[in-house]
Design an enzyme around this catalytic site. Structure first.
Site, PDB file in Angstrom:
ATOM      1  N   THR A  15       0.820  -1.223   0.000  1.00 16.00           N
ATOM      2  CA  THR A  15       0.000   0.000   0.000  1.00 16.00           C
ATOM      3  C   THR A  15       0.849   1.266   0.000  1.00 16.00           C
ATOM      4  O   THR A  15       0.304   2.369   0.009  1.00 16.00           O
ATOM      5  CB  THR A  15      -0.913   0.019   1.249  1.00 16.00           C
ATOM      6  N   GLY A  16       2.176   1.143  -0.009  1.00 14.42           N
ATOM      7  CA  GLY A  16       3.048   2.322   0.060  1.00 14.42           C
ATOM      8  C   GLY A  16       3.395   2.873  -1.306  1.00 14.42           C
ATOM      9  O   GLY A  16       2.990   2.326  -2.348  1.00 14.42           O
ATOM     10  N   ALA A  17       4.177   3.973  -1.306  1.00 11.76           N
ATOM     11  CA  ALA A  17       4.587   4.622  -2.560  1.00 11.76           C
ATOM     12  C   ALA A  17       5.421   3.666  -3.415  1.00 11.76           C
ATOM     13  O   ALA A  17       5.217   3.569  -4.631  1.00 11.76           O
ATOM     14  CB  ALA A  17       5.383   5.896  -2.246  1.00 11.76           C
ATOM     15  N   ARG A  43      -3.005  -1.806   9.762  1.00 12.24           N
ATOM     16  CA  ARG A  43      -3.790  -0.630   9.346  1.00 12.24           C
ATOM     17  C   ARG A  43      -4.490  -0.816   8.007  1.00 12.24           C
ATOM     18  O   ARG A  43      -5.644  -0.443   7.836  1.00 12.24           O
ATOM     19  CB  ARG A  43      -2.865   0.602   9.207  1.00 12.24           C
ATOM     20  N   ARG A 103      21.769  -4.262   3.521  1.00 10.19           N
ATOM     21  CA  ARG A 103      22.614  -3.875   2.375  1.00 10.19           C
ATOM     22  C   ARG A 103      24.105  -4.060   2.611  1.00 10.19           C
ATOM     23  O   ARG A 103      24.842  -4.433   1.704  1.00 10.19           O
ATOM     24  CB  ARG A 103      22.342  -2.405   1.994  1.00 10.19           C
ATOM     25  N   CYS A 132      18.019   4.390  -3.705  1.00 14.32           N
ATOM     26  CA  CYS A 132      17.694   4.933  -5.034  1.00 14.32           C
ATOM     27  C   CYS A 132      18.791   5.837  -5.603  1.00 14.32           C
ATOM     28  O   CYS A 132      19.126   5.761  -6.791  1.00 14.32           O
ATOM     29  CB  CYS A 132      16.375   5.699  -4.979  1.00 14.32           C
ATOM     30  N   SER A 162       9.026  12.041  -3.180  1.00 11.20           N
ATOM     31  CA  SER A 162       8.461  10.680  -3.176  1.00 11.20           C
ATOM     32  C   SER A 162       9.426   9.673  -2.552  1.00 11.20           C
ATOM     33  O   SER A 162       9.002   8.624  -2.091  1.00 11.20           O
ATOM     34  CB  SER A 162       8.074  10.242  -4.592  1.00 11.20           C
ATOM     35  N   HIS A 252      14.916  11.693  -9.064  1.00 13.95           N
ATOM     36  CA  HIS A 252      16.102  12.237  -8.387  1.00 13.95           C
ATOM     37  C   HIS A 252      17.102  12.702  -9.463  1.00 13.95           C
ATOM     38  O   HIS A 252      17.289  12.025 -10.482  1.00 13.95           O
ATOM     39  CB  HIS A 252      16.792  11.165  -7.543  1.00 13.95           C
ATOM     40  N   ASN A 326      13.096   7.799  -9.155  1.00 16.35           N
ATOM     41  CA  ASN A 326      13.570   7.156  -7.915  1.00 16.35           C
ATOM     42  C   ASN A 326      12.698   5.995  -7.474  1.00 16.35           C
ATOM     43  O   ASN A 326      13.170   5.087  -6.783  1.00 16.35           O
ATOM     44  CB  ASN A 326      13.651   8.193  -6.785  1.00 16.35           C
TER      45      ASN A 326
END
Ligand code: NAP
Ligand code: 3JN
Length: 348
Positions: A15-17, A43, A103, A132, A162, A252, A326
């Site tokens: 549900t995120g960007a 949620r 990472r 990104c 974003s 970006h 990005n």
């Protein structure tokens, strides 16, 4: 053994960007999905999301959500990845994780397919997707590394809101409208949502992305520095970064100064090299005012490079302007591209 034709894919943070772009990208590339699990926090559990014309119900992510999953794409923040990525891997899924949680773990490959696809062969169930800002820079640097060797990189970024999630996009839109209407401008999200101080991003530039480290660099800057060395297998590469947030929704931009090892390289040679490189679109013609801009890179999967100049004082120094979406090459597309390569290499 017979080759698998379709896969159970889980998207964590659906549900995120980033999650939204992950689904768009899976759909656009016609990724071979047999079953799709959309996962979020409590949620959003119960919401439905349209995928390929069908409504899919979002479920709360739990360790059991990963039973039978082949590929799990994570973008729900580092703490969720730390808790659930090992649970997914334990249950046989290959995780592609979009957070900084793993990472720098030496047992986890950090992969940009145009640069170090072969590191996928060393995976132990979790593969990390870089930050990104790092991704678009290393795509532009890799052809130069191969042809001329690299000594030093100094980058300044101009990052879209974003990158800080759906709430930061909303904040920019609300602030811009309020400022233009002469109303009170509310500041709640940037530069760091959980931080004590917030600044207006509309009609501003904020030279802080993520929290400050003791050395004066921010965590975003240190991610760029450390991740670049790991992906390029160049611990000795000299890298410095300054990361700045701009009132841009998507895309970006980066001003990159790079010093190569070889003497006498020309701008025309670099243009020819980058014009042929995988994942890059060269947009570099000052006479025609042709150069990359974030507005026009939005929705595209490539990395755009232009404004290539030789430094006026250093024969081995070059300046580049590097722009990419990005949320696509910087996040969703790089992750889906990794998943595609895993299938191609027979690793899933
Ligand atoms: P966002 O728009 O705020 O979305 C956050 C997503 O995570 C939502 O789907 C949210 O679900 C879910 N989530 C939050 N807490 C959760 C929990 N406890 N369990 C399961 N799901 C949970 O943020 P975003 O921009 O998509 O970014 C998400 C993460 O992706 C970031 O934190 C970052 O680690 C990573 N990211 C990476 C890059 C990159 O450079 N590669 C770029 C941007 C982001 P609800 O709807 O239930 O809240
Ligand atoms: O701010 C940006 O433009 C990129 C942000 C990425 C991000 C945001 C929150 C947490 C990350 C990331 O991927 O580096 C993280 C994280 O550390 O996981």
């Amino acid at each position: 053994m017979e080759k698998k034709q379709s896969f159970h894919v889980a998207v964590v943070g659906a549900t995120g960007a980033v999650g939204e772009q992950m689904l768009n990208t899976l759909e656009k590339h016609n990724f071979p999905i047999g079953k799709l699990s959309l996962l979020s926090s409590k949620r959003s559990a119960g919401k439905t999301i349209l995928f390929k014309g069908e409504e899919v119900t979002v479920q709360e992510a739990t360790p059991e959500s990963f039973e039978g999953v082949d590929i799990a794409l994570f973008s729900a923040g580092g703490s969720v990845s730390k808790a659930l990525a090992p649970e997914a891997a334990k249950r046989g899924a290959i995780v592609v994780d979009n957070t900084s949680a793993f990472r720098m773990d030496p047992n986890v490959p950090l992969v940009v397919p145009e640069v170090n696809e072969k590191d996928l062969l060393e995976h132990n169930g979790i593969i990390a997707n870089p930050n990104c800002s790092t991704i678009q820079m290393v795509v532009a640097l890799e052809p130069l590394r191969q042809a001329y060797g690299l000594k030093r990189v100094i980058v300044s970024t101009y990052q879209a809101v974003s990158g800080a999630g759906a709430s930061a996009i909303e904040e920019l839109n609300e602030q811009a409208q309020a400022a233009l209407n002469g109303e009170e401008v509310k500041t709640n999200i940037l530069p760091v949502k959980s931080g004590e101080k917030h600044y207006q991003i509309a009609f501003n530039a904020i030279p802080q992305i993520d929290v400050f480290e003791e050395n004066g660099f921010t965590y975003e800057e240190m991610k760029m520095i450390n991740e670049t060395k790991k992906i390029m297998h160049m611990p000795e590469l000299e890298v410095a970064a300054t990361c700045v947030r701009l009132p841009v929704v998507a895309g970006h931009s980066e001003s990159v100064y790079v010093e190569v090892e070889k003497e006498g390289v020309t701008v025309d040679e670099i243009r020819a090299l980058l014009a042929d490189a995988e994942g890059i679109v060269l947009q570099d013609n000052p006479a025609e005012q042709l150069y990359p801009m974030p507005l026009y890179a939005t929705g595209k999967e490539e990395v755009f490079v232009g404004r290539i100049r030789k430094d006026l004082n250093n024969d081995k120094g070059f300046h580049l302007w590097v722009v990419s979406d990005n949320l696509l090459k910087g996040a969703a597309w790089n992750s889906v591209q990794i998943a595609e390569r895993l299938i191609k290499l027979g690793l899933v």
